[in-house]
Every structure is written in structure tokens, then in C-alpha cells.
Write an enzyme that holds these catalytic residues in place. Structure first.
Site, PDB file in Angstrom:
ATOM      1  N   ASP A 161       9.300   3.179   1.925  1.00 35.67           N
ATOM      2  CA  ASP A 161       8.195   3.926   2.361  1.00 35.67           C
ATOM      3  C   ASP A 161       7.831   3.963   3.854  1.00 35.67           C
ATOM      4  OD1 ASP A 161       5.556   4.850   2.781  1.00 35.67           O
ATOM      5  OD2 ASP A 161       4.661   3.993   0.833  1.00 35.67           O
TER       6      ASP A 161
ATOM      7  N   LYS B 165       2.191  11.260   7.325  1.00 30.63           N
ATOM      8  CA  LYS B 165       1.541  10.941   8.454  1.00 30.63           C
ATOM      9  C   LYS B 165       2.323  11.735   9.677  1.00 30.63           C
ATOM     10  CE  LYS B 165      -1.188   7.188   6.774  1.00 30.63           C
ATOM     11  NZ  LYS B 165      -0.744   6.141   5.665  1.00 30.63           N
TER      12      LYS B 165
ATOM     13  N   PHE C 285       0.923  -1.038  -0.011  1.00 25.32           N
ATOM     14  CA  PHE C 285       0.018   0.009   0.129  1.00 25.32           C
ATOM     15  C   PHE C 285       0.733   1.267  -0.060  1.00 25.32           C
ATOM     16  CE2 PHE C 285      -2.155   3.676   1.582  1.00 25.32           C
ATOM     17  CZ  PHE C 285      -3.443   3.380   0.971  1.00 25.32           C
TER      18      PHE C 285
HETATM   19  C1  LIG Z   1      -0.900   6.202   4.345  1.00 24.33           C
HETATM   20  C2  LIG Z   1       0.159   5.527   3.427  1.00 24.33           C
HETATM   21  C3  LIG Z   1       0.290   6.174   2.249  1.00 24.33           C
HETATM   22  C4  LIG Z   1      -0.279   7.397   1.559  1.00 24.33           C
HETATM   23  O1  LIG Z   1      -0.199   8.506   2.411  1.00 24.33           O
HETATM   24  P1  LIG Z   1      -1.694   9.425   2.108  1.00 24.33           P
HETATM   25  O2  LIG Z   1      -1.143  10.558   2.929  1.00 24.33           O
HETATM   26  O3  LIG Z   1      -2.950   8.880   2.725  1.00 24.33           O
HETATM   27  O4  LIG Z   1      -1.537   9.807   0.624  1.00 24.33           O
HETATM   28  C5  LIG Z   1       1.456   5.618   1.698  1.00 24.33           C
HETATM   29  N1  LIG Z   1       2.246   4.862   2.062  1.00 24.33           N
HETATM   30  C6  LIG Z   1       1.882   4.068   3.237  1.00 24.33           C
HETATM   31  C7  LIG Z   1       2.635   2.814   3.728  1.00 24.33           C
HETATM   32  C8  LIG Z   1       1.137   4.386   4.025  1.00 24.33           C
HETATM   33  O5  LIG Z   1       0.593   3.855   4.926  1.00 24.33           O
END
Ligand SMILES: *Cc1c(COP(=O)(O)O)cnc(C)c1O
Length: 426
Positions: A233, A274, A146
Site C-alpha cells: 500500500d 493520493k 491504515f
Molecule cells: C490515505 C490512505 C489510504 C486511503 O486513501 P483514501 O483516498 O483516503 O481512501 C489508504 N492507504 C494509505 C496508506 C493511506 O495513507
């Protein structure tokens, strides 16, 4: 209806249902206030928040230091665009690059934008530095990833719900199994046009899948061997959530005793979002060293709001709170207790298969099939008992409270969780 008239929960739900696009299926609770580890609904009921806005609120709801930085900056200067300099962005860039040990930072707003930015940097690097033929670069990604919701990102998702009828999809991605080093090496060996490997240190959305202990270290070594960039990520795992500053460890400023024995993995490109703002404001960033970041030249990438003064002030405060309140070590210690307590319960229970996770990013797997309503019903019951969590992928429930929790609060939450689960035992 006046804008500031107080709404009941039902009124708020009705408004969203009637006037909002239906792109979410929320738990039936309407929140109107938050402080630390708690949130309150429109009727004044208090809950423990065990989602933390998908780990954006690691520092706790409405942290006074972060809110204060945001309000002060909002009263001074909010947005200039990057057509001009502002006197806050450079401060964040210096602070965050020193904090995470990289040469440069590129600011964006959301996690998905930061992932997109990392992909663009990686592709440019492939053409400018690695010498891959134009438009031929491939990025290796993992199954069940994700990384966000843009068209390019969903192009390499394998979640049918996220993808269906959004094609045509973006080319240039090779998907391999997560936590599979053989698959990674085979792909690297058999292609000479690989630019990067994009990976979540723990797959959060997929259900908190923790890879084998040596996976990240060895994957990074393979990337070095084949001259491929390692893109981490850490939008969800980063910034103290998993008991260390980063799940890849990075430049760990949390507590040395928890870092010894686990080798550090230094990503070539680090993606953050985040909790970079503590949930106060959308702030994301990509970090890399000069030899990679210098492929980005004036005009080649940008964002109107990226790097705005409010975002910069908020992010500095959010990172200071993580460090000053030692949230990584707290997440580490509470995480150990949480999994111990749940494992004790699981031995006596037939409703939960297992608990897994690191720090305060954990999940339980419910002993029922993915299509069943059990996990959802348990979350509704948890809500009735004063704790908010959300199922992911059918039968998995993620538990990720704010990291400002203390041990007494955690034990109260363990009690709520196990009591609720007992009512579902078969
Ligand atoms: C939440 C998330 C995203 C996307 O972040 P948004 O601010 O919702 O666009 C990307 N990578 C990971 C691992 C995430 O948990």
C-alpha cells in the site's frame, strides 16, 4: 447568501459545523487558495503547507501542468463509463505500467477503493491460482495499519476510533506486529490458506513508523517462499514522497545514487492513490503483472468513475511532473537536511523526543503523553507562525510538505518549527 459571496474564516467554519457531519476535527484555519508549497486563508494570510493533503499534493498546489491537463480534458470529454472505451484510459495504462514496470493497471478513484480492489484480486488469485478452498483465504495485515475507511478495511484496523460500533466486521484477516519478520514467518508456516501480505512500506498514519532497513526485502522473500502475494500500500509513501519513486523502490526513475545499496522490492500488487493525481482529482490504481491481474474478468469488478478521461489526463500529467522536476531526488536531499536540522535542535531541547522519516515524510514525537494537548497546541502555534501541520495519534506531528519545495524555503520552515517548539520547552 450567494454561492460565490466571499466568506470570512469564521463564516466558513460555522457553515461546516452546522451543516456538515462531524467526521473530522480540523485545525481552525480556512484555506481558499494554493500555489506550490503555499496556501492562503480566507483573510489572505499565507502559510507553508506541511501536510500536503496527506501527501496527495506532492507536486505542489495547483501545479499549472496538471491543472492545464485537467481543464483541457474537462472541456473535451469527462465521463463515458466503461461501458464504452475512451481515448485516454489506454494512454494512462501504457504510461503508468511502463513507469512502474508492471503488465497491467486497474483504475479506481480513492485509496480505499484501490485497497479493496487489491484485496479482491488477491482473494481471487488465492482460489484460482493457489488452490485455496473457497472462502478460506486469509490475508496477513499489520497492527496499527491504515488502509482507508471502508467496512472491510476497518475490519482489520486496530484503531478503536475507526472501528467502534461499525460491526459486524469482515472476516479473513490475520493481524501481526509491524516490522516483525518472525511473526510473519510463523504465521506463514502455520497456515496453508494465506493469500497475501498487505503492508505499508512506512506506516504513515500510525506516526511515520519506518521499519528496519531489511524488513521489506525479507518480508518479500518470505512471501515468495510460501507462495503468498506481497501487497504494497503505497498510497501515502508512493510517488517520490520518501525520496524515491516508491518506498519499495520499484523501478526507480529518480536518481540512481540514492538507490544503490538498498535492494529493490518489487510488490506483486502495488496500490497507488493520493499523489497519482497531484491532488487535483481523485485517482487511484492497482498495478500487477498478467498472471495475477488476469483473475479479473469482465463484470467481476468496476467503478463508474474509475478510469475516466479526466482522471487519465490528470494522472499522466502528475507522473510527468514527478519525473521532469526530479521530485524524488529533491525529496531525498531536503529530507536529509530536514532531519539533520531537527536533530541539531532536539539535542538542545526537552520538548521533542525524536525525528524520524524518509525523504519528506517525517514526524516528530513530542515529549508528553498521548492524551496531552501539547501536540495540538504546537500545531495551533505553528499555524500562527505561518506553517500548517497536524498531530497524529496524540503526541506525534507529521511534516510532509509538497516536494516542489526548495532549500531556502525548507530552511525558513525549519526556523519556524524550531522557534515555535522553543516556546513550548519546559
Ligand atoms: C490515505 C490512505 C489510504 C486511503 O486513501 P483514501 O483516498 O483516503 O481512501 C489508504 N492507504 C494509505 C496508506 C493511506 O495513507
Amino acid at each position: 447568501m450567494a454561492v460565490l459571496e466571499k466568506l470570512t474564516s469564521q463564516q466558513a467554519i460555522d457553515l461546516e459545523n452546522k451543516y456538515g457531519a462531524h467526521n473530522y476535527h480540523p485545525l481552525p484555519v480556512v484555506l481558499s487558495r494554493g500555489e506550490g508549497v503555499y496556501v492562503w486563508d480566507a483573510e489572505g494570510e499565507k502559510y507553508y503547507d506541511f501536510l500536503s493533503a496527506y501527501s496527495a499534493v506532492n507536486q505542489g498546489h495547483c501545479h499549472p501542468k496538471i491543472v492545464d491537463a485537467m481543464v483541457k480534458q474537462a472541456q473535451t470529454l469527462t465521463l463515458t463509463s466503461r461501458a464504452f472505451y475512451n481515448d485516454m484510459l489506454g494512454r494512462l495504462e501504457k504510461f503508468a505500467t511502463e513507469y512502474f514496470s508492471f503488465d497491467k493497471l486497474l483504475p479506481m478513484n480513492t485509496g480505499a477503493e484501490a485497497v479493496e480492489t487489491a484485496i479482491k484480486i488477491c482473494r481471487r488469485w488465492a482460489y484460482a491460482k493457489k488452490g485455496i478452498a473457497e472462502n478460506d483465504a486469509q490475508i496477513i495485515v499489520c497492527e496499527n495499519n491504515f488502509h482507508g475507511r471502508t467496512t472491510t478495511i476497518i475490519s482489520f484496523s486496530n484503531d478503536p476510533v475507526a472501528r467502534a460500533n461499525f460491526g459486524p466486521y469482515t472476516q479473513g484477516f490475520i493481524k501481526i506486529e509491524y516490522d516483525n519478520l518472525v511473526a510473519l514467518e510463523d504465521t506463514l508456516k502455520n497456515h496453508d490458506n494465506i493469500a497475501g501480505f498487505l503492508v505499508e512500506p512506512i506506516q504513515g498514519e500510525a506516526g511515520v513508523y519506518v521499519p528496519s532497513e531489511d524488513y521489506l526485502v525479507k518480508a518479500k522473500a518470505l512471501c515468495e517462499k510460501y507462495n503468498v502475494l506481497f501487497l504494497a500500500d503505497e498510497v501515502q509513501t508512493g510517488i517520490a514522497r520518501t525520496g524515491r519513486l516508491l518506498a519499495t523502490c520499484g523501478n526507480c526513475s529518480c536518481a540512481d545514487k540514492n538507490c544503490s545499496g538498498t535492494p529493490e522490492v518489487k510488490p506483486d500488487i502495488l496500490i497507488l492513490g493520493k499523489a497519482l493525481s497531484g491532488g487535483a482529482y481523485p485517482v487511484s490504481a492497482v498495478l500487477a503483472n498478467d498472471d495475477i491481474m488476469d483473475v479479473i474478468t469482465p463484470g467481476s469488478h468496476g467503478s463508474t468513475f474509475g478510469g475516466n478521461p479526466v482522471a487519465a489526463a490528470v494522472a499522466i500529467a502528475a507522473l510527468e511532473v514527478i519525473r521532469d522536476e526530479k521530485l524524488a531526488i529533491n525529496a531525498y536531499e531536503l529530507g536529509v537536511i530536514f532531519r539533520e536540522e531537527l536533530n541539531t535542535y532536539i539535542k538542545t531541547s526537552n520538548i521533542v523526543k525524536l525525528v524520524r522519516g524518509k525523504g519528506l515524510l517525517n514526524a516528530i514525537v513530542i515529549n508528553d503523553d498521548k492524551e496531552s494537548e501539547t501536540a495540538w497546541n504546537i500545531c495551533v502555534a505553528l499555524k500562527e507562525n505561518g506553517l500548517l501541520a497536524k498531530p497524529t495519534h496524540g503526541n506525534i506531528i507529521r511534516f510532509a510538505p509538497p516536494l516542489v519545495m526548495n532549500k531556502e524555503q525548507l530552511m525558513e520552515c525549519v526556523e519556524i518549527i524550531t522557534t515555535t517548539l522553543k516556546a513550548f520547552e519546559k
